[in-house]
Design an enzyme around this catalytic site. Sequence first.
Site: not given
Ligand code: F6R
Length: 608
Positions: A2, A27, A74, A98-99, A479, A483, A486, A502, A603
Site C-alpha cells: 500500500c 509498490r 494491496w 498501510n500494514g 534466481e 524472475k 514473477e 534425483h 515492491k
Molecule cells: C523479486 C523481488 C523480491 C524481493 C523481496 C525482498 O524480484 O524483488 O523477491 O527481493 O521481496 O525485498 P527487499 O529486498 O526490499 O527486502
Amino acid sequence: MCGIIGIIGKAPVTPLLVDALKRLEYRGYDSAGVATLINGHIDRRRAEGKLANLEAKLAGEPLAGTIGIGHTRWATHGKPSERNAHPIATDRVAVVHNGIIENFQELKDELVAEGRRFDSDTDTEVVAQLLTSYLERQLSPEQAMEKAMGRFKGAFALVALFAGRHDILIGARRGSSLAVGYGEGAMYIGTDALALAPFTDRVAYLEEGDWAVLRDTDCLFYQGVTQVTRTAKHTGLSSTLVGKGNHPHFMLKEICEQPTVLGDTMQQYLDPSRRVRLPALSIDWKNVSRLTMTACGTANFACQIAKYWFEKLARLPVDTEIASEMGSRKPPLSKGSVCVAVSQSGETADTIRAIKYAKQEGLKVVSVVNVPESQIARLSDVVLLTVAGPEIAVASTKAFTTQLLVLLSAAIDAGRARGTLSEEDERALTLALIELPRKVSEVIDAQEQFKALGALELLAKAKCALYLGRDYQYLIAMEGALKLKELTYISAEGYAGGEMKHGPIALVDSDLPVFVLAPSGPSFDEMVSNFEQVKARGGQVILLTDARGASRLANESTACCITLPDVHPDVAPILYAVAVQLIAYHTALSMGRDIDQPRNLAKSVSVA
Ligand code: F6R
C-alpha cells in the site's frame, strides 16, 4: 505494498494526490482512492484496479478541495474492490492505512457492540470507526489518535483526514514507514521520499510509535503525549530520477543502469590503493565464528551466493535463513556469530522481524540495504549501502547485483583479515570486480540474443521451465526461475545440476525449456552431463555459456545458445544474474505481460 499520500496546502489537491499515487504504483496495488474536504465534509472517489480507473472516475466526478489523502491498496483483509478501497471513511474521519491491525476482530466486535455499522471487509475500518467513536465522545482529533494508537496491535502507517478540520492531517506509524515533506506553503505526508519527490526534497521521518500533526506550514511530532523533535533532511531524490527515461519499462531501465550502479557501488568499497575495503566496519572478522544471513526472495539468493563466497574466501561458516522462517521458528543462534540482513527497500516486514530476533539473541546486525533512511538501516549496527538508486520495477534487478557486489567485497575483506585469501587471489578478484561494469555492459549490448529468445515459440507455450546450474550458478538458476515466474507466470524451478537425476528429470519432455547455466570452469564438464541427459530425453536446452563453452558444444544442437563474456568464476554469478534478468524480461515482453507490476506482487512487502 500500500502507498499513502496526504497533502495540506492552498492549491486544488486531487491532481497532486493522483500524481503522487502514480509514483507509488511501483509498490504494487489492486485498488486506489482519494478523499478531500469540501466545505468541511469528507468526499471521496475510489476504484478497483489500476489508477487509470480512478482517473476515469475523477474525470466524470471531479473532487475539489485543498486538503486530502490518497492511497494505493494491496489487499490483505477483504478482496480488491471499490468497497474495500481506501480511504475508508465515516462521516467524521477518512483513513488511509498501510500494514495490518492484528487485533482488528477484537476491536470490531467491541465497536459493533457499541452499535457501529461497518461498510467494508478491511481491518482499516476499525481505525476509522474507533477514531469516530472517540470524536463522538468529544475528544479532539489529536486526543483521539493518541488514544487509538494505544489500542492497535500490529505494524501500520496511517493518515487521517477529519471532517470540519481543513487545518490538519494526522499521521501515525508503528512498523511501516511514513515521511513528512516540507514544501512552500504546503505540507506533505507519504509512504516514502519517492512519493514526495517532486513536491519537496526536505523530508523528516516518523520514528517507531510516532504520531504527527501536519498543518500547512509545519508538523509537530509526538510519542504518546510527549512532543518530540524529528529533523528534516535533504533527500537528494528528484522526480527526474524516477522517470523511465527512453526505456519502455522501469525494469529494462534498471537492468541497463547496472554498469553504472555497479561502478558507483564499487567506488564505495575500494580504498585509494584500489584494494577492496569496507568503510569503518566495526567488525573484527578474526573474532567472528559464524554468520547468519537472512533476507527474502531475490535478496535471499544474494545471501545464499554470499554463503559460498564467505565459506570459500574467508573459511567462515554461514547459515542462511529465509527471514520469514527465522522470525517465526527462532532457530538457536550461536554466540560469536554476526547477523547479516540484506534488503533493497529496507522495509521488508519479515526481514525486520528476523533482525529483531537476532538482536534479542545478542547478535550484532550488519545490513546491506539500498535505502539509507530505511527501518532496516536504522535497526542495524553496521550499514553497507548499495548505491543502486531507486528501484521502481517490482522485480529486483540492479539492487540484486549491487547486493552481490557488496557481499563479495565483504567476503574479500574478511578473507584478507582472516588470512585465508592469498594476495594473488585477492588481486585477481579485485581486477575482475573492476572489470565487471564493462562486462555487464557487453551483456546488455548483446541484447539481440535475448530478444531472439523472447520470440521462441517454445517459451510462449511453456507451462513450466527448468533452470540448472552448479556451485554459484545453482543459485543464479534459482534466481532465474524466480524472475521468470514473477514476470511471465510460467511455473519455473531452479535446481542444482547434480540434483536433476534425483527428481526433476521426470519433468523433461520435448515441451520443457531447460536453461543450462554453464560458464567454462570447474563445473563445466558436469554441466555438460546434465545437458546431455536433458537432450537424451527430448528436452529443449537454452544454453548460457561463454565463448569457450560455446565452442566446446558447437556440434550440439540447442534451442538457443546465449554467449556471455569470459569472467572470473567467483564474479560469474553477478554477470549471469544480468542474463537471467534479460531472459525473463524479453520472454515477458513477447507474452505481453505487465512487466513493471506483475499481478499480485508488491515492491516493498511491509506486512509479515
Ligand atoms: C523479486 C523481488 C523480491 C524481493 C523481496 C525482498 O524480484 O524483488 O523477491 O527481493 O521481496 O525485498 P527487499 O529486498 O526490499 O527486502
